[in-house]
Design an enzyme around this catalytic site. Structure first.
Site, PDB file in Angstrom:
ATOM      1  N   SER A   1       0.856  -1.191   0.000  1.00  0.00           N
ATOM      2  CA  SER A   1       0.000   0.000   0.000  1.00  0.00           C
ATOM      3  C   SER A   1       0.887   1.234   0.000  1.00  0.00           C
ATOM      4  O   SER A   1       1.963   1.234   0.612  1.00  0.00           O
ATOM      5  CB  SER A   1      -0.865   0.001   1.258  1.00  0.00           C
ATOM      6  OG  SER A   1      -1.531   1.243   1.364  1.00  0.00           O
TER       7      SER A   1
ATOM      8  N   LYS B   1       3.313  -2.383   5.987  1.00  0.00           N
ATOM      9  CA  LYS B   1       3.488  -2.335   4.531  1.00  0.00           C
ATOM     10  C   LYS B   1       4.901  -1.841   4.166  1.00  0.00           C
ATOM     11  O   LYS B   1       5.461  -2.245   3.145  1.00  0.00           O
ATOM     12  CB  LYS B   1       2.394  -1.480   3.893  1.00  0.00           C
ATOM     13  CG  LYS B   1       0.988  -2.102   4.017  1.00  0.00           C
ATOM     14  CD  LYS B   1       0.888  -3.512   3.416  1.00  0.00           C
ATOM     15  CE  LYS B   1      -0.541  -4.032   3.391  1.00  0.00           C
ATOM     16  NZ  LYS B   1      -0.674  -5.400   2.848  1.00  0.00           N
TER      17      LYS B   1
HETATM   18  P1  NAP Z   1     -10.455  -7.738   2.614  1.00  0.00           P
HETATM   19  O1  NAP Z   1     -11.636  -7.625   1.717  1.00  0.00           O
HETATM   20  O2  NAP Z   1     -10.589  -7.449   4.070  1.00  0.00           O
HETATM   21  O3  NAP Z   1      -9.805  -9.184   2.402  1.00  0.00           O
HETATM   22  C1  NAP Z   1      -8.702  -9.578   3.166  1.00  0.00           C
HETATM   23  C2  NAP Z   1      -8.430 -11.032   2.897  1.00  0.00           C
HETATM   24  O4  NAP Z   1      -7.300 -11.428   3.700  1.00  0.00           O
HETATM   25  C3  NAP Z   1      -9.602 -11.935   3.276  1.00  0.00           C
HETATM   26  O5  NAP Z   1      -9.728 -12.961   2.327  1.00  0.00           O
HETATM   27  C4  NAP Z   1      -9.141 -12.492   4.627  1.00  0.00           C
HETATM   28  O6  NAP Z   1      -9.699 -13.768   4.910  1.00  0.00           O
HETATM   29  C5  NAP Z   1      -7.648 -12.625   4.353  1.00  0.00           C
HETATM   30  N1  NAP Z   1      -6.884 -12.853   5.567  1.00  0.00           N
HETATM   31  C6  NAP Z   1      -6.777 -12.080   6.678  1.00  0.00           C
HETATM   32  N2  NAP Z   1      -5.989 -12.664   7.584  1.00  0.00           N
HETATM   33  C7  NAP Z   1      -5.586 -13.848   7.040  1.00  0.00           C
HETATM   34  C8  NAP Z   1      -4.780 -14.908   7.472  1.00  0.00           C
HETATM   35  N3  NAP Z   1      -4.221 -14.918   8.707  1.00  0.00           N
HETATM   36  N4  NAP Z   1      -4.559 -15.965   6.650  1.00  0.00           N
HETATM   37  C9  NAP Z   1      -5.118 -15.984   5.426  1.00  0.00           C
HETATM   38  N5  NAP Z   1      -5.932 -15.035   4.958  1.00  0.00           N
HETATM   39  C10 NAP Z   1      -6.160 -13.968   5.766  1.00  0.00           C
HETATM   40  O7  NAP Z   1      -9.286  -6.743   2.143  1.00  0.00           O
HETATM   41  P2  NAP Z   1      -8.799  -6.260   0.678  1.00  0.00           P
HETATM   42  O8  NAP Z   1      -9.177  -4.835   0.541  1.00  0.00           O
HETATM   43  O9  NAP Z   1      -9.191  -7.233  -0.364  1.00  0.00           O
HETATM   44  O10 NAP Z   1      -7.211  -6.286   0.917  1.00  0.00           O
HETATM   45  C11 NAP Z   1      -6.356  -7.243   0.325  1.00  0.00           C
HETATM   46  C12 NAP Z   1      -4.934  -6.714   0.424  1.00  0.00           C
HETATM   47  O11 NAP Z   1      -4.869  -5.439  -0.223  1.00  0.00           O
HETATM   48  C13 NAP Z   1      -4.457  -6.484   1.860  1.00  0.00           C
HETATM   49  O12 NAP Z   1      -3.114  -6.904   1.970  1.00  0.00           O
HETATM   50  C14 NAP Z   1      -4.551  -4.969   2.028  1.00  0.00           C
HETATM   51  O13 NAP Z   1      -3.611  -4.480   2.971  1.00  0.00           O
HETATM   52  C15 NAP Z   1      -4.230  -4.503   0.626  1.00  0.00           C
HETATM   53  N6  NAP Z   1      -4.709  -3.159   0.297  1.00  0.00           N
HETATM   54  C16 NAP Z   1      -6.043  -2.862   0.312  1.00  0.00           C
HETATM   55  C17 NAP Z   1      -6.461  -1.575  -0.018  1.00  0.00           C
HETATM   56  C18 NAP Z   1      -7.930  -1.195  -0.025  1.00  0.00           C
HETATM   57  O14 NAP Z   1      -8.216   0.014  -0.148  1.00  0.00           O
HETATM   58  N7  NAP Z   1      -8.874  -2.139   0.063  1.00  0.00           N
HETATM   59  C19 NAP Z   1      -5.523  -0.587  -0.360  1.00  0.00           C
HETATM   60  C20 NAP Z   1      -4.174  -0.919  -0.352  1.00  0.00           C
HETATM   61  C21 NAP Z   1      -3.771  -2.209  -0.037  1.00  0.00           C
HETATM   62  P3  NAP Z   1     -11.088 -13.939   5.736  1.00  0.00           P
HETATM   63  O15 NAP Z   1     -12.180 -13.837   4.725  1.00  0.00           O
HETATM   64  O16 NAP Z   1     -10.953 -15.287   6.350  1.00  0.00           O
HETATM   65  O17 NAP Z   1     -11.136 -12.836   6.768  1.00  0.00           O
END
Ligand code: NAP
Length: 230
Positions: free
Chosen positions: A133, A157
């Site tokens: 990020s 990050k």
């Molecule tokens: P999300 O919808 O909250 O999804 C997160 C995923 O990570 C879910 O599938 C969750 O599984 C999984 N997870 C969490 N802890 C875990 C563990 N211990 N082992 C395996 N899986 C685990 O979030 P997202 O927005 O898609 O984010 C995905 C990535 O993008 C993250 O690394 C986040 O930091 C990054 N990111 C997001 C944004 C944004 O604006 N959304 C911006 C920059 C970076 P469960 O379903 O079991 O909870």
């Protein structure tokens, strides 16, 4: 066929990246810590379900053994699983939250990468995408007018970015890059989702960097528009 594994792919960016890479012809392991939700998401998309909790060494080892037994090697690893934690400024942040966020976003990603390294080494063109990020950018945060007042998540990050640089140098044959999807409307961003772009747009850079050839860049930090300052 390109064998791809995406962690945390039950929902959000990981699930969308899985959908797109399946469309692009990859054979995708949709990894999830919750086996039932992982099976459901994999069935919906036509991927292989793989149980994998990135904070659990036994779960990681079992996942490696399954991929080794079924397909023998791994071409693309997308370290996507992540949590935001409490997102509190320094004066309110707790070490308990810091531990949990670093455990998932840094130690988890590092442990998965280390465990799958032997299978990536067996690929003709290994690719690693670390879903980072811009919130972790030291350069952006060190500007007086920009940055985010949070402790644990930006630290995690920034560390993931260093993991990217170290692996890119250690494995010059691989393509190892950090990407930032930008603010994306997912469960991760309930408060700010209205300002974020749709998941299809956020996943774009993950999907593009997952499809790099062996002549592509390595050791970079990019968003949809190009390089992001470290
Ligand atoms: P999300 O919808 O909250 O999804 C997160 C995923 O990570 C879910 O599938 C969750 O599984 C999984 N997870 C969490 N802890 C875990 C563990 N211990 N082992 C395996 N899986 C685990 O979030 P997202 O927005 O898609 O984010 C995905 C990535 O993008 C993250 O690394 C986040 O930091 C990054 N990111 C997001 C944004 C944004 O604006 N959304 C911006 C920059 C970076 P469960 O379903 O079991 O909870």
């Amino acid at each position: 066929m390109t064998i791809t594994l995406i962690t945390g792919a039950t929902r959000g960016l990981g699930r969308e990246a899985a959908r797109r890479l399946l469309d692009a012809g990859h054979d995708v392991y949709l990894a999830a810590r919750d086996p039932a939700r992982g099976r459901q998401a994999a069935a919906d998309l036509g991927a292989r379900a793989l149980e994998l909790d990135v904070t659990d060494e036994a779960s990681i080892a079992a996942a490696v053994e399954r991929v080794r037994a079924e397909v023998g090697s791994l071409d693309v690893l997308v370290n996507n699983a992540g949590i935001g934690g409490q997102q509190l400024p320094p004066e309110q942040a707790t070490t308990a939250d810091l531990r949990q966020v670093l455990e998932t976003n840094v130690i988890g990603a590092t442990a998965v990468l280390a465990a799958f390294t032997p299978l990536l080494e067996l690929s003709a063109a290994p690719v690693v995408v670390n879903v980072s990020s811009s919130v972790g950018s030291l350069a952006i945060n060190s500007q007086p007018q920009t940055g985010w007042s949070m402790l644990a998540y930006p630290m995690s990050k920034a560390a993931l970015n260093m993991l990217t640089i170290q692996y890119a140098k250690a494995y010059p044959r691989w393509r190892v890059n950090a990407v930032t999807p930008g603010l994306t409307a997912t469960d991760f961003t309930p408060a700010t989702a209205a300002a974020g772009h749709p998941v299809e747009e956020g996943a774009e850079v993950i999907v593009r960097m997952a499809q790099l050839g062996s002549d592509g860049p390595t050791g970079t930090f990019v968003d949809a528009d190009g390089p992001v300052p470290w």
